[in-house]
Each structure stands twice: as C-alpha cells, then as structure tokens.
Design a protein around this motif. Structure first.
Motif, PDB file in Angstrom:
ATOM      1  N   GLU A 107       0.811  -1.218   0.000  1.00  0.00           N
ATOM      2  CA  GLU A 107       0.000   0.000   0.000  1.00  0.00           C
ATOM      3  C   GLU A 107       0.844   1.267   0.000  1.00  0.00           C
ATOM      4  OE1 GLU A 107      -3.793   1.902   2.374  1.00  0.00           O
ATOM      5  OE2 GLU A 107      -3.074  -0.105   2.838  1.00  0.00           O
ATOM      6  N   LYS A 108       1.929   1.279   0.746  1.00  0.00           N
ATOM      7  CA  LYS A 108       2.756   2.475   0.814  1.00  0.00           C
ATOM      8  C   LYS A 108       3.454   2.755  -0.505  1.00  0.00           C
ATOM      9  CE  LYS A 108       3.659   2.351   5.783  1.00  0.00           C
ATOM     10  NZ  LYS A 108       4.696   2.256   6.840  1.00  0.00           N
ATOM     11  N   GLN A 109       3.685   1.682  -1.296  1.00  0.00           N
ATOM     12  CA  GLN A 109       4.368   1.876  -2.570  1.00  0.00           C
ATOM     13  C   GLN A 109       3.378   2.105  -3.694  1.00  0.00           C
ATOM     14  OE1 GLN A 109       5.800  -1.907  -2.072  1.00  0.00           O
ATOM     15  NE2 GLN A 109       7.530  -1.374  -0.807  1.00  0.00           N
ATOM     16  N   ALA A 110       2.099   1.826  -3.448  1.00  0.00           N
ATOM     17  CA  ALA A 110       1.113   1.933  -4.519  1.00  0.00           C
ATOM     18  C   ALA A 110       0.937   3.377  -4.955  1.00  0.00           C
ATOM     19  CB  ALA A 110      -0.222   1.360  -4.052  1.00  0.00           C
ATOM     20  N   GLU A 111       0.899   3.588  -6.260  1.00  0.00           N
ATOM     21  CA  GLU A 111       0.731   4.925  -6.825  1.00  0.00           C
ATOM     22  C   GLU A 111      -0.065   4.784  -8.109  1.00  0.00           C
ATOM     23  OE1 GLU A 111       3.625   8.589  -8.127  1.00  0.00           O
ATOM     24  OE2 GLU A 111       4.370   7.062  -6.790  1.00  0.00           O
ATOM     25  N   CYS A 286       3.369  -5.360  -8.996  1.00  0.00           N
ATOM     26  CA  CYS A 286       2.983  -4.582 -10.180  1.00  0.00           C
ATOM     27  C   CYS A 286       1.464  -4.403 -10.246  1.00  0.00           C
ATOM     28  CB  CYS A 286       3.494  -5.274 -11.436  1.00  0.00           C
ATOM     29  SG  CYS A 286       3.168  -4.358 -12.964  1.00  0.00           S
ATOM     30  N   ILE A 287       0.736  -5.476  -9.993  1.00  0.00           N
ATOM     31  CA  ILE A 287      -0.728  -5.423 -10.008  1.00  0.00           C
ATOM     32  C   ILE A 287      -1.231  -4.373  -9.011  1.00  0.00           C
ATOM     33  CG2 ILE A 287      -2.805  -6.727  -9.367  1.00  0.00           C
ATOM     34  CD1 ILE A 287      -1.423  -9.219 -10.560  1.00  0.00           C
ATOM     35  N   CYS A 288      -0.616  -4.327  -7.841  1.00  0.00           N
ATOM     36  CA  CYS A 288      -1.059  -3.422  -6.779  1.00  0.00           C
ATOM     37  C   CYS A 288      -0.627  -1.984  -7.009  1.00  0.00           C
ATOM     38  CB  CYS A 288      -0.548  -3.910  -5.428  1.00  0.00           C
ATOM     39  SG  CYS A 288      -1.268  -5.494  -4.933  1.00  0.00           S
ATOM     40  N   GLY A 308      14.317   5.189 -11.721  1.00  0.00           N
ATOM     41  CA  GLY A 308      13.811   5.957 -12.855  1.00  0.00           C
ATOM     42  C   GLY A 308      14.129   5.349 -14.200  1.00  0.00           C
ATOM     43  N   ARG A 309      14.255   4.020 -14.238  1.00  0.00           N
ATOM     44  CA  ARG A 309      14.651   3.337 -15.467  1.00  0.00           C
ATOM     45  C   ARG A 309      13.472   2.578 -16.047  1.00  0.00           C
ATOM     46  NH1 ARG A 309      20.174   2.455 -15.647  1.00  0.00           N
ATOM     47  NH2 ARG A 309      20.014   0.328 -16.437  1.00  0.00           N
ATOM     48  N   GLY A 310      13.291   2.695 -17.366  1.00  0.00           N
ATOM     49  CA  GLY A 310      12.204   1.978 -18.017  1.00  0.00           C
ATOM     50  C   GLY A 310      11.879   2.580 -19.363  1.00  0.00           C
ATOM     51  N   ALA A 311      10.817   2.082 -19.960  1.00  0.00           N
ATOM     52  CA  ALA A 311      10.374   2.590 -21.252  1.00  0.00           C
ATOM     53  C   ALA A 311       9.768   3.981 -21.089  1.00  0.00           C
ATOM     54  CB  ALA A 311       9.359   1.627 -21.872  1.00  0.00           C
ATOM     55  N   CYS A 312       9.678   4.722 -22.187  1.00  0.00           N
ATOM     56  CA  CYS A 312       9.140   6.081 -22.134  1.00  0.00           C
ATOM     57  C   CYS A 312       8.347   6.353 -23.418  1.00  0.00           C
ATOM     58  CB  CYS A 312      10.284   7.087 -21.952  1.00  0.00           C
ATOM     59  SG  CYS A 312       9.800   8.642 -21.168  1.00  0.00           S
ATOM     60  N   ASP A 313       7.835   7.580 -23.571  1.00  0.00           N
ATOM     61  CA  ASP A 313       7.007   7.933 -24.723  1.00  0.00           C
ATOM     62  C   ASP A 313       7.725   7.606 -26.029  1.00  0.00           C
ATOM     63  OD1 ASP A 313       4.945   9.047 -23.129  1.00  0.00           O
ATOM     64  OD2 ASP A 313       6.162  10.838 -22.860  1.00  0.00           O
ATOM     65  N   GLY A 314       7.042   6.879 -26.907  1.00  0.00           N
ATOM     66  CA  GLY A 314       7.612   6.509 -28.197  1.00  0.00           C
ATOM     67  C   GLY A 314       8.217   5.125 -28.244  1.00  0.00           C
ATOM     68  N   ASP A 315       8.266   4.443 -27.084  1.00  0.00           N
ATOM     69  CA  ASP A 315       8.842   3.091 -27.028  1.00  0.00           C
ATOM     70  C   ASP A 315       7.799   1.995 -27.211  1.00  0.00           C
ATOM     71  OD1 ASP A 315      11.548   3.782 -26.600  1.00  0.00           O
ATOM     72  OD2 ASP A 315      11.151   4.153 -24.480  1.00  0.00           O
ATOM     73  N   SER A 316       6.528   2.357 -27.278  1.00  0.00           N
ATOM     74  CA  SER A 316       5.455   1.360 -27.368  1.00  0.00           C
ATOM     75  C   SER A 316       5.693   0.360 -28.487  1.00  0.00           C
ATOM     76  CB  SER A 316       4.114   2.059 -27.607  1.00  0.00           C
ATOM     77  OG  SER A 316       3.706   2.756 -26.465  1.00  0.00           O
ATOM     78  N   GLY A 317       5.393  -0.906 -28.198  1.00  0.00           N
ATOM     79  CA  GLY A 317       5.546  -1.962 -29.191  1.00  0.00           C
ATOM     80  C   GLY A 317       6.934  -2.544 -29.266  1.00  0.00           C
ATOM     81  N   GLY A 318       7.902  -1.888 -28.621  1.00  0.00           N
ATOM     82  CA  GLY A 318       9.290  -2.346 -28.669  1.00  0.00           C
ATOM     83  C   GLY A 318       9.519  -3.599 -27.848  1.00  0.00           C
ATOM     84  N   PHE A 336       2.409  -0.225 -21.557  1.00  0.00           N
ATOM     85  CA  PHE A 336       2.138   1.043 -20.887  1.00  0.00           C
ATOM     86  C   PHE A 336       2.982   1.181 -19.632  1.00  0.00           C
ATOM     87  CE2 PHE A 336      -1.047  -1.814 -18.987  1.00  0.00           C
ATOM     88  CZ  PHE A 336      -0.935  -1.533 -17.625  1.00  0.00           C
ATOM     89  N   GLY A 337       2.945   2.381 -19.069  1.00  0.00           N
ATOM     90  CA  GLY A 337       3.636   2.681 -17.823  1.00  0.00           C
ATOM     91  C   GLY A 337       2.822   3.679 -17.029  1.00  0.00           C
ATOM     92  N   THR A 338       3.438   4.345 -16.068  1.00  0.00           N
ATOM     93  CA  THR A 338       2.706   5.295 -15.243  1.00  0.00           C
ATOM     94  C   THR A 338       2.496   6.605 -15.994  1.00  0.00           C
ATOM     95  OG1 THR A 338       4.785   6.006 -14.251  1.00  0.00           O
ATOM     96  CG2 THR A 338       3.553   4.326 -13.090  1.00  0.00           C
ATOM     97  N   ALA A 339       1.327   7.188 -15.853  1.00  0.00           N
ATOM     98  CA  ALA A 339       0.976   8.414 -16.555  1.00  0.00           C
ATOM     99  C   ALA A 339       1.793   9.602 -16.072  1.00  0.00           C
ATOM    100  CB  ALA A 339      -0.512   8.695 -16.383  1.00  0.00           C
ATOM    101  N   GLU A 340       2.269   9.547 -14.831  1.00  0.00           N
ATOM    102  CA  GLU A 340       2.923  10.709 -14.242  1.00  0.00           C
ATOM    103  C   GLU A 340       4.356  10.903 -14.711  1.00  0.00           C
ATOM    104  OE1 GLU A 340       1.895   9.152 -10.375  1.00  0.00           O
ATOM    105  OE2 GLU A 340       0.852  11.020  -9.944  1.00  0.00           O
ATOM    106  N   GLY A 341       4.946   9.883 -15.341  1.00  0.00           N
ATOM    107  CA  GLY A 341       6.301  10.048 -15.839  1.00  0.00           C
ATOM    108  C   GLY A 341       7.069   8.749 -15.930  1.00  0.00           C
ATOM    109  N   CYS A 342       8.177   8.806 -16.684  1.00  0.00           N
ATOM    110  CA  CYS A 342       8.999   7.626 -16.920  1.00  0.00           C
ATOM    111  C   CYS A 342      10.079   7.446 -15.868  1.00  0.00           C
ATOM    112  CB  CYS A 342       9.676   7.725 -18.287  1.00  0.00           C
ATOM    113  SG  CYS A 342       8.601   8.276 -19.625  1.00  0.00           S
ATOM    114  N   GLU A 343      10.386   8.514 -15.119  1.00  0.00           N
ATOM    115  CA  GLU A 343      11.513   8.481 -14.188  1.00  0.00           C
ATOM    116  C   GLU A 343      11.067   8.546 -12.734  1.00  0.00           C
ATOM    117  OE1 GLU A 343      15.233  10.539 -15.994  1.00  0.00           O
ATOM    118  OE2 GLU A 343      13.523  11.820 -16.497  1.00  0.00           O
ATOM    119  N   LEU A 344       9.839   8.133 -12.478  1.00  0.00           N
ATOM    120  CA  LEU A 344       9.293   8.238 -11.128  1.00  0.00           C
ATOM    121  C   LEU A 344       9.227   6.893 -10.416  1.00  0.00           C
ATOM    122  CD1 LEU A 344       6.450  10.827 -11.750  1.00  0.00           C
ATOM    123  CD2 LEU A 344       8.793  11.217 -10.989  1.00  0.00           C
ATOM    124  N   ASN A 345      10.089   5.947 -10.842  1.00  0.00           N
ATOM    125  CA  ASN A 345      10.250   4.649 -10.171  1.00  0.00           C
ATOM    126  C   ASN A 345       9.071   3.706 -10.374  1.00  0.00           C
ATOM    127  OD1 ASN A 345      12.691   5.679  -9.087  1.00  0.00           O
ATOM    128  ND2 ASN A 345      11.581   6.531  -7.331  1.00  0.00           N
TER     129      ASN A 345
END
Length: 369
Positions: A107-111, A286-288, A308-318, A336-345
């Motif tokens: 719960e504390k990590q859920a965002e 991940c589900i939570c 802050g590592r992962g896929a970002c805008d334009g990487d879809s389908g890769g 997909f990823g989090t709507a708030e940003g690619c570098e927010l863990n």
C-alpha cells in the motif's frame, strides 16, 4: 450491461409495467454509466485522485443504485422470481476486497496511474539489436505516430495493437540504430492496413491483449544488421523470470520532459537507439501499483522502475528481451507505464509473449516450442 438489458426486456408487459420498468432501469443505467465515465476521466486527468476511497465510493453507489432497483422491482413484481443482482453484487464486492487484501503489503508503494510510455538508458551499439524495427505510422487524420517493433521472422514484425489504432499506412525500418532514416536503414518497407493483423481479443483501448503482427510486403534479407529474434520459450514464465535481468530497447523519449524538447530541438543522440537493463518484478507488486484490473496476472510482465529506469514515450511496441544461453528471446512488448512520468520509479508493463504463442504460431505458421 448484458444483465441490465436482459432484465429490461424480460419484464412482464401487463398493466403497462413494461414502460415503467424501461424508464426506471434506463435512468438507473445512465446514472451508473455517467458515474463510471467520471471515474475514468479522473483516472486519465489526475491519476492520484483515483485513490482507494474513490473506488470504495463507486462500489457503495453501485450497491445503493442496485438496491433501489431491486426494491422497486420487488414491489412492482412481487409475484415474479427475484433476479440474481444480489449475487452479482456480492461477487463484485468480494473481488474488490480480495484485491485490497492482496495489495495491503504494497500500500505504501502503490501509486495508481496509467499511460502508454527508454529513460536513463544507454546508447545501443550498432548491430546490438538486429531484430529492432522502427515504425513510422501515419494516422487517418494526417499526423504521425512513433512506435517500435520486433522482427520475429523474415516476413513478420510484432508490435503493440494500440500502435496501429487509427493508422492509415506506415513505414517499417530495419537494420539501423537511427530512427526512420532511409539512408541508414538496411531495409525499408511501406505497409498498409491490410497487412495488419490485430489480436482478435484487443478491445481498441487499454493494455489487455495489446499485440499485433505486421506482414511485410516481401521477405527481409538476413544480414548482420537484420536478424529475427526467437520467441519466448514456454518455460519463460513469471516464476522463472522474476528477478532476472532483461533488456528493453527503443527510440522513445530519454526521460521526463524530454519528449517535447526532443521534438523541438532534436540532437544526434535523440534519434539513436537506446536500451535499459532492468529486473522482472514481482507480479503482485505490479498489479497493486495500478488500479484494479489494469494489470493481468498472466497476460502481462512488469519490470522494476526503481532508479527511474524503463520505457518512455515513443517506445510502445518495442521488445523486452531475455538472454538465455547466449541467445536473445523476445519475452514481451512495451504496452504502458505510469501516466505521471517515466523516471518516477514506476513499473513498465509489457504484453507477456508466453500467453500468445499459439496465436502467433497460427498466424505465421511457425513451430513454437
């Protein structure tokens, strides 16, 4: 929805009750749909506003509306058998409560948040990802979309279904570290909608069943720069992959706030292929992280976004790639990823290939192990 419509048309028409029932239930249905639309709008515009309290409110209102419907129905049709709405409500409530219990440790990590979106990665060496495909897709409204893909045979590229939504035509680039540069590409193919094979279970939105094939107009030529990647083996499931190091590659934004800068003031590095090595994360975590129902236990695979590592805008389908015995295997494609940003863990969510091996093999005539 099906239950509500069936109930409307199964009511007795005697004494004008059909008209009363239709008006009442139609009004009730509109209220529920409006509430759901507001809920989805809140998720899209302000993901943080979609807290557990919001979900509980929706559940309570759903219970209230359905209770009103049941009371009216019982009063008006006292001589008819009771419908099974109560059982359906119980199932909904139990489902949410189960999700809540399972997610309590996280719960504390859920965002909660969601959006389609290689941040903090490294520059790929030429020939490092010979299966990587760059997709330049023209939409029906004349604008363009950037996506990635993977060459899985000399005739087929695998990508995300949402990449091909509303697409009129496109160009597939192979064998280059540069995105959509004909002069540096080993091969370039123009493709039309009739060459798109969307997974039949894709709904047109969201991250479920988000995969599609593009059949090339002619076979690609196998070279040092152009080579198909092997599909995931059946044993490469969550229990085996969890904690393993995997690689995600693409030409997307290199971090938050950089997508706009890259489009306005692109540098030489912005147009080059990047990759990031990340760990496959625990599926329940991940589900939570996201709202209930967004991540599937069996059809998605997630990578840990800490640092802050992962896929970002334009990487879809890769591609999401796992190295086993010095051979690269395609285990997922960026969804997909989090709507708030690619570098927010936050995690990056990929379509899990082991869930779709039969469909891919049937469409391509491949022998899948």
């Amino acid at each position: 929805m099906h239950e509500c419509i069936s109930l409307l048309w199964s009511l007795d028409g005697a004494n004008g009750k059909r008209g009363q029932a239709f008006i009442f239930y139609y009004s009730l249905l509109l209220q529920l749909l409006l509430l759901l639309m507001l809920l989805l709008l809140a998720a899209a515009t302000s993901p943080k506003a979609m807290s557990k309290s919001s979900l509980k409110l929706y559940w309570l209102l759903l219970c209230l509306f359905t209770s009103q419907a049941q009371a009216w129905h019982d009063e008006t049709y006292a001589d008819e058998p009771a419908a099974d709405e109560e059982q359906l409500l119980v199932q909904f409530q139990l489902g949410y409560e189960q999700w809540e219990r399972q997610c309590e440790p996280y719960e504390k990590q859920a965002e909660p948040a969601v959006s389609t979106r290689i941040a903090r990665g490294q520059l790929a060496e030429p020939g490092m990802f010979p299966f990587q495909a760059g997709l330049l897709l023209q939409l029906r409204n004349g604008s363009y979309r950037q996506c990635g893909g993977s060459l899985i045979s000399l005739s087929f590229v695998l990508t995300a279904a949402h990449c091909l939504k509303d697409v009129a035509s496109g160009v597939v680039y192979l064998g280059s570290n540069n995105y959509a540069v004909a002069a540096t590409a080993a091969e370039r193919f123009e493709v039309q909608t009739q060459q798109f094979i969307i997974y039949p279970g894709y709904l047109g939105f969201g991250g479920y069943n988000d995969l599609a094939l593009i059949q090339l107009p002619k076979q690609a030529q196998r070279t040092a720069k152009v080579q198909p990647i092997r599909l995931a083996q059946r044993f490469m499931r969550q229990s085996y992959l969890q904690g393993q190091l995997v690689s995600s590659a693409g030409w997307g934004a290199l971090g938050d706030g950089k997508a706009e800068r890259q489009s306005l003031e692109p540098t030489a590095e912005d147009n080059l292929l990047h990759y990031v090595d990340v760990q496959v994360m625990e599926q329940q975590r991940c589900i939570c992280y996201f709202l209930p129902g967004l991540v599937s236990a069996h059809r998605h695979i997630c990578t840990d976004g800490r640092g802050g590592r992962g896929a970002c805008d334009g990487d879809s389908g890769g591609p999401l790639v796992y190295q086993w015995r010095n051979v690269s295997y395609l285990i997922g494609l960026t969804t997909f990823g989090t709507a708030e940003g690619c570098e927010l863990n936050g995690p990056t969510v990929y379509t899990r290939l082991t869930a779709y091996l039969e469909w891919i093999s049937a469409e391509m005539g491949l022998h899948v192990h």
